[in-house]
Design a protein around this motif. Structure first.
Motif, mmCIF file in Angstrom:
data_model
loop_
_atom_site.group_PDB
_atom_site.id
_atom_site.type_symbol
_atom_site.label_atom_id
_atom_site.label_comp_id
_atom_site.label_asym_id
_atom_site.label_seq_id
_atom_site.Cartn_x
_atom_site.Cartn_y
_atom_site.Cartn_z
ATOM 1 N N ASN A 91 115.063 13.875 31.202
ATOM 2 C CA ASN A 91 114.516 12.672 31.842
ATOM 3 C C ASN A 91 114.455 11.476 30.908
ATOM 4 O O ASN A 91 114.590 10.337 31.356
ATOM 5 N N LYS A 92 114.265 11.708 29.623
ATOM 6 C CA LYS A 92 114.257 10.587 28.675
ATOM 7 C C LYS A 92 115.606 9.885 28.645
ATOM 8 O O LYS A 92 115.682 8.678 28.481
ATOM 9 N N LYS A 93 116.658 10.659 28.820
ATOM 10 C CA LYS A 93 117.996 10.082 28.751
ATOM 11 C C LYS A 93 118.512 9.630 30.110
ATOM 12 O O LYS A 93 119.151 8.581 30.219
ATOM 13 N N TYR A 94 118.235 10.421 31.171
ATOM 14 C CA TYR A 94 118.854 10.151 32.466
ATOM 15 C C TYR A 94 117.852 9.746 33.547
ATOM 16 O O TYR A 94 118.167 8.918 34.379
ATOM 17 N N GLY A 95 116.715 10.386 33.598
ATOM 18 C CA GLY A 95 115.689 10.051 34.574
ATOM 19 C C GLY A 95 116.142 10.100 36.022
ATOM 20 O O GLY A 95 115.779 9.239 36.812
ATOM 21 N N THR A 96 116.932 11.107 36.390
ATOM 22 C CA THR A 96 117.371 11.216 37.779
ATOM 23 C C THR A 96 116.193 11.654 38.653
ATOM 24 O O THR A 96 115.338 12.416 38.209
ATOM 25 N N PRO A 97 116.138 11.164 39.894
ATOM 26 C CA PRO A 97 115.000 11.511 40.761
ATOM 27 C C PRO A 97 114.761 13.007 40.904
ATOM 28 O O PRO A 97 113.615 13.449 40.913
ATOM 29 N N SER A 98 115.819 13.805 40.981
ATOM 30 C CA SER A 98 115.609 15.243 41.163
ATOM 31 C C SER A 98 114.899 15.864 39.966
ATOM 32 O O SER A 98 114.016 16.707 40.133
ATOM 33 N N PHE A 99 115.251 15.457 38.764
ATOM 34 C CA PHE A 99 114.589 16.032 37.594
ATOM 35 C C PHE A 99 113.235 15.381 37.326
ATOM 36 O O PHE A 99 112.336 16.020 36.784
ATOM 37 N N LEU A 100 113.057 14.122 37.702
ATOM 38 C CA LEU A 100 111.722 13.515 37.643
ATOM 39 C C LEU A 100 110.789 14.270 38.591
ATOM 40 O O LEU A 100 109.646 14.570 38.242
ATOM 41 N N LEU A 101 111.293 14.594 39.776
ATOM 42 C CA LEU A 101 110.511 15.343 40.755
ATOM 43 C C LEU A 101 110.186 16.738 40.238
ATOM 44 O O LEU A 101 109.056 17.215 40.357
ATOM 45 N N THR A 102 111.167 17.383 39.642
ATOM 46 C CA THR A 102 110.932 18.707 39.071
ATOM 47 C C THR A 102 109.836 18.642 38.021
ATOM 48 O O THR A 102 108.934 19.483 38.004
ATOM 49 N N ALA A 103 109.886 17.642 37.159
ATOM 50 C CA ALA A 103 108.858 17.492 36.129
ATOM 51 C C ALA A 103 107.477 17.329 36.759
ATOM 52 O O ALA A 103 106.511 17.946 36.301
ATOM 53 N N CYS A 104 107.372 16.519 37.797
ATOM 54 C CA CYS A 104 106.084 16.331 38.474
ATOM 55 C C CYS A 104 105.551 17.653 39.012
ATOM 56 O O CYS A 104 104.376 17.994 38.814
ATOM 57 N N MET A 105 106.414 18.401 39.698
ATOM 58 C CA MET A 105 105.973 19.657 40.311
ATOM 59 C C MET A 105 105.598 20.691 39.256
ATOM 60 O O MET A 105 104.612 21.413 39.415
ATOM 61 N N VAL A 106 106.364 20.764 38.182
ATOM 62 C CA VAL A 106 106.047 21.738 37.132
ATOM 63 C C VAL A 106 104.740 21.350 36.442
ATOM 64 O O VAL A 106 103.902 22.209 36.160
ATOM 65 N N LYS A 107 104.559 20.066 36.185
ATOM 66 C CA LYS A 107 103.288 19.624 35.600
ATOM 67 C C LYS A 107 102.122 19.999 36.503
ATOM 68 O O LYS A 107 101.095 20.490 36.029
ATOM 69 N N GLU A 108 102.279 19.750 37.790
ATOM 70 C CA GLU A 108 101.210 20.112 38.730
ATOM 71 C C GLU A 108 100.988 21.615 38.716
ATOM 72 O O GLU A 108 99.859 22.088 38.699
ATOM 73 N N ARG A 109 102.066 22.376 38.695
ATOM 74 C CA ARG A 109 101.969 23.841 38.679
ATOM 75 C C ARG A 109 101.236 24.335 37.437
ATOM 76 O O ARG A 109 100.499 25.305 37.477
ATOM 77 N N LEU A 110 101.433 23.625 36.316
ATOM 78 C CA LEU A 110 100.792 24.005 35.046
ATOM 79 C C LEU A 110 99.405 23.367 34.882
ATOM 80 O O LEU A 110 98.801 23.479 33.818
#
Length: 183
Positions: A91-110
């Protein structure tokens, strides 16, 4: 329900999900083969392929295809913290919506702070006029009032199936647990 989860995972975050006979480079081809072997391995044998993907990622740090495969295998293996670290590099390099979304969900999961995470994705996608399954999922998790109308639009336009649309009837917690089960 598991089929829906697999389809949703592919459309949300797994890249590449579909095997290909033509690859961008040798490292990507090797990574794809390791992912394929990981999916076929017994529970005990999976760690070997994760380790090989880790080594491949370290040898090819700028290869986003390899890093995405490694991140996705870590998430599939319920190594959420390690997977999130790889996603954050992407995400630091590309920040595509799908991986930004994945990061949000994983953060919430954790149970990590994720305030505004989904709203940031919605803002980016609104700015770029992108209304896909990632957008719909971000609306769902942000409890955005536009969610129901957007789900109807995507369903009418055949951008999501009725089966996928029904998936959004799960509770937020069940949605996350289906994508990211307890270790």
């Amino acid at each position: 329900m598991k089929l829906i989860i697999s389809v949703l995972l592919c459309s949300l975050m797994l890249s590449p999900c579909i095997a290909s006979s033509s690859y961008a480079d040798k490292a990507t081809e090797t990574g794809a083969k390791l992912v394929d072997e990981y999916t076929k391995a017994s529970s005990k044998g999976k760690q070997r392929f994760i380790t090989e993907l880790q080594i491949l990622t370290h040898k090819n740090p700028e290869n986003s295809n390899v890093r995405k495969m490694y991140a996705n295998v870590l998430l599939a293996d319920k190594q959420y913290q390690s997977g999130l670290q790889q996603i954050e590099i992407i995400n630091k390099k590309y920040g595509t919506p799908s991986f930004l979304l994945t990061a949000c969900m994983v953060k919430e999961r954790l149970n990590m702070p994720f305030n505004g995470c989904y709203k940031d994705i919605i803002r980016i996608m609104d700015k770029n006029n992108v209304k896909d399954v990632n957008y719909l999922t971000a609306l769902f998790f942000a409890s955005d009032p536009r969610f129901d109308e957007e789900r109807r639009k995507q369903l009418r336009a055949d951008e999501i199936s009725g089966e996928q649309a029904a998936y959004y009837n799960l509770s937020r917690e069940d949605f996350l647990l289906n994508l990211y089960p307890s270790p």
